[in-house]
Design a protein around this motif. Structure first.
Motif, short mmCIF file in Angstrom:
data_model
loop_
_atom_site.label_atom_id
_atom_site.label_comp_id
_atom_site.label_asym_id
_atom_site.label_seq_id
_atom_site.Cartn_x
_atom_site.Cartn_y
_atom_site.Cartn_z
N GLU A 118 0.84 -1.20 0.00
CA GLU A 118 0.00 0.00 0.00
C GLU A 118 0.88 1.25 0.00
OE1 GLU A 118 -3.36 2.55 0.13
OE2 GLU A 118 -3.03 0.49 -0.54
N ALA A 119 1.98 1.21 0.75
CA ALA A 119 2.89 2.35 0.78
C ALA A 119 3.52 2.59 -0.60
CB ALA A 119 3.98 2.12 1.82
N LYS A 120 3.85 1.51 -1.31
CA LYS A 120 4.39 1.63 -2.66
C LYS A 120 3.37 2.29 -3.59
CE LYS A 120 7.34 -2.49 -2.41
NZ LYS A 120 7.55 -3.86 -2.98
N TYR A 121 2.13 1.84 -3.48
CA TYR A 121 1.07 2.41 -4.32
C TYR A 121 0.90 3.90 -4.06
CZ TYR A 121 -3.60 3.45 -6.08
OH TYR A 121 -4.66 4.03 -6.72
N GLN A 122 0.84 4.26 -2.78
CA GLN A 122 0.66 5.67 -2.42
C GLN A 122 1.84 6.52 -2.88
OE1 GLN A 122 -2.07 6.93 -1.46
NE2 GLN A 122 -3.19 5.07 -0.94
#
Length: 583
Positions: A563-567
């Motif tokens: 999720e952090a990568k996506y954000q």
């Protein structure tokens, strides 16, 4: 789908997730405009546009050619061939399309009322576009099926097939398609853009009929009409070609259904729910709006009368011109010294290019000076181009220049007519307290659809009465030229735009008063659409997170890290967009 007037309370076909529009935004954005109002309508209108350019020749030189006689006339060093059909067939080809217009108008009026009474989550017009994916595709093929080689049987079959397309299938699509611009949004600039795209689709179809399809038909049908039977078109080639067009129609209607949204209809249905809510909170049935009441409201509005007269002149003359381009180029080919198919293609190009270029400046000019003045000047310019082409019709190059000028002048009307009608409908809503989209667009659609068969009959009649050269010259050049001059005069009386700001405020004040009377909190339509868009975005984001969690569980990944990568990727995109704006 529901044809009643009740706002739906039960889960219906169009409540299913698979049937929902892919458009979620409160404002019109590029995918909706490009797919829903350009690509979709282009495919949906394609059969009718091609019919307008080729049906006269197909009827005379293919379907009934075996029963006619070819005669020749020497003009200078050239031999001009003319096909003479038996008097009975000639009379049939002149009369039956004109009489069919009665059924066509009736069909459009019925469809308009069906649309007006439709209430679904998909809106009132979009469900019928979905159904048209099948009906138009099938009906467009039937005219080219010839079960029995007999002249009388062909007349009967043609009459039935012709009216199935023009009085049933195509009105269902075209009335719904025409209604989409008025019900898509109340934003004038966005509506002008959508109207331009829809008319680009129509003009693109007409251009395809005169530019691209001469070569395609030559490929599929083995040549163009001529006195030698070896060069006559093959009717089976037409059948194969229109099966392909039928498939394109099916796909285009599906795209149009999924990439459009009826924001004005949604607003009206929400307001209708407020108006019909009784003191106990129960929903009452909304009273049906009679056709007589709609007609009285429309025809008591001088601006509606003006815009419909204008559109009748514009569309009928255009139908006659489109229906006579092939006879005109074939008849004058020897005089010009240019092959008929090449001449048709060149005239199609010189007419299409100015229309294509005009899309760049018609919208901005209308936004700055108003639709009325821009369209009026355009019609006057178009009439001048027609006079030039008509006087020097024996000179192909002058004809080409005149046609280019005429098409350039007609561009504002072609692109803005639906937006003009939408303005009139908003004005009528402010004045009467209700909308008449169904009847208004069925009248619009009647004129559009009926113009083609009436034009077919008129062109056939002029060719039979005055010969190929004179008859086609009058049909292709002079009728439209005179109509443009009259349309310019009519446009002097179209002054609805000065009322639109006041009209919008009147509608909002009425909606607010109705909500207060019902004891319901009133939310302005623009705010409601914004809240819906936010909710849609929230739900989409939740669905994305759930999908990512499921993927992480399946592949043994850490959800927080993914999720952090996506954000991080989203933030990088946002910063890049911001930097681009600052340049």
């Amino acid at each position: 789908m529901s044809n009643g007037t009740n706002t739906e309370t039960k889960k219906g076909f169009f409540d299913r997730a698979a049937m929902r529009s892919r458009v979620r935004s409160a404002n019109v954005k590029l995918p909706e405009a490009a797919i829903g109002y350009l690509v979709g309508p282009f495919c949906g209108l394609l059969a009718n546009c091609v019919f307008g350019s080729f049906l006269v020749t197909y009827f005379r030189n293919v379907l009934f050619e075996p029963y006619g006689t070819w005669t020749s006339e020497v003009v200078g060093t050239e031999t001009i061939w003319t096909l003479t059909l038996p008097a009975g067939i000639e009379a049939f080809l002149t009369i039956f399309p004109i009489l069919s217009a009665i059924l066509i108008v009736a069909g459009n009026l019925v469809v308009g009322q069906i649309i007006e009474r439709t209430r679904t989550r998909a809106g009132k017009a979009r469900p019928w576009i979905l159904l048209s994916a099948v009906t138009v595709a099938v009906a467009s093929v039937l005219m080219f099926i010839q079960p029995i080689d007999n002249a009388v049987f062909k007349m009967i079959w043609l009459t039935i097939a012709y009216n199935l397309f023009y009085a049933v299938a195509f009105p269902l699509y075209n009335t719904a398609n025409s209604a989409m611009v008025p019900v898509s949004t109340r934003n004038g600039k966005q509506r002008g853009l959508l109207a331009s795209f829809v008319n680009m689709a129509t003009l693109g179809g007409a251009g395809a009929g005169s530019i691209v399809f001469p070569s395609i038909i030559a490929l599929f049908t083995i040549g163009f009409p001529g006195p030698e039977h070896s060069n006559l078109p093959n009717s089976n080639g037409y059948l194969i070609l229109f099966i392909i067009i039928g498939v394109l129609t099916f796909l285009g209607c599906l795209l149009q259904y999924y990439f459009t949204r009826e924001r004005v209809t949604e607003e009206a249905m929400a307001q209708e729910a407020i108006k019909q809510q009784d003191k106990a909170g129960e929903q009452k049935a909304a009273p049906a709006l009679s056709m007589g009441k709609q007609a009285k409201a429309l025809f008591s509005d001088k601006f509606f009368i003006v815009v419909i007269i204008f559109y009748f002149l514009y569309q009928m003359a255009g139908g006659i011109k489109n229906g006579s381009i092939q006879p005109f180029t074939l008849a004058l080919a020897d005089i010009w010294g240019i092959g008929g198919p090449w001449a048709m293609t060149i005239l199609g190009i010189v007419g299409a290019v100015p229309m294509a270029v005009a899309i760049l400046f018609v919208g901005p000019l209308c936004n700055k000076f108003g639709k009325q003045i821009v369209v009026l000047i355009g019609m006057a310019l178009g009439a001048a181009g027609g006079v030039l082409a008509g006087i020097f019709y024996e000179n192909f190059y002058v004809v080409a220049v005149g046609v280019a000028i005429k098409c350039l002048g007609s561009a504002p009307a072609g692109y803005m007519i639906l937006a003009m009608i939408a303005d009139v409908l908003d004005h009528g809503e402010a004045k009467n307290g209700f909308r008449c989209d169904g009847l208004a667009m069925s009248i619009y659609s009647s004129i559009m659809i009926a113009s083609s068969p009436i034009a077919t009959g008129i062109v056939s009649g002029l060719l039979g009465a005055f010969g190929d050269v004179d008859g086609s010259t009058v049909s292709y050049i002079w009728i439209e030229t005179v109509a443009y001059a009259l349309a310019a005069v009519v446009m002097i009386f179209f002054a609805v735009e000065k009322y639109l700001t006041k009209d919008r405020q009147t509608i909002l004040d009425r909606q607010k008063a109705e909500a207060e009377a019902a004891g319901v909190e009133w939310i302005p339509p623009e705010e409601r659409l914004r809240l819906e868009e936010e909710e849609s975005d929230r739900m989409a984001e939740e669905a994305r997170k759930e999908e990512l969690r499921a993927l992480c569980e399946k592949k043994g990944l850490n959800y927080e890290e993914e999720e952090a990568k996506y954000q991080a990727k989203q933030e990088a995109k946002r910063q890049k967009a911001e930097a681009k704006k600052k340049k």
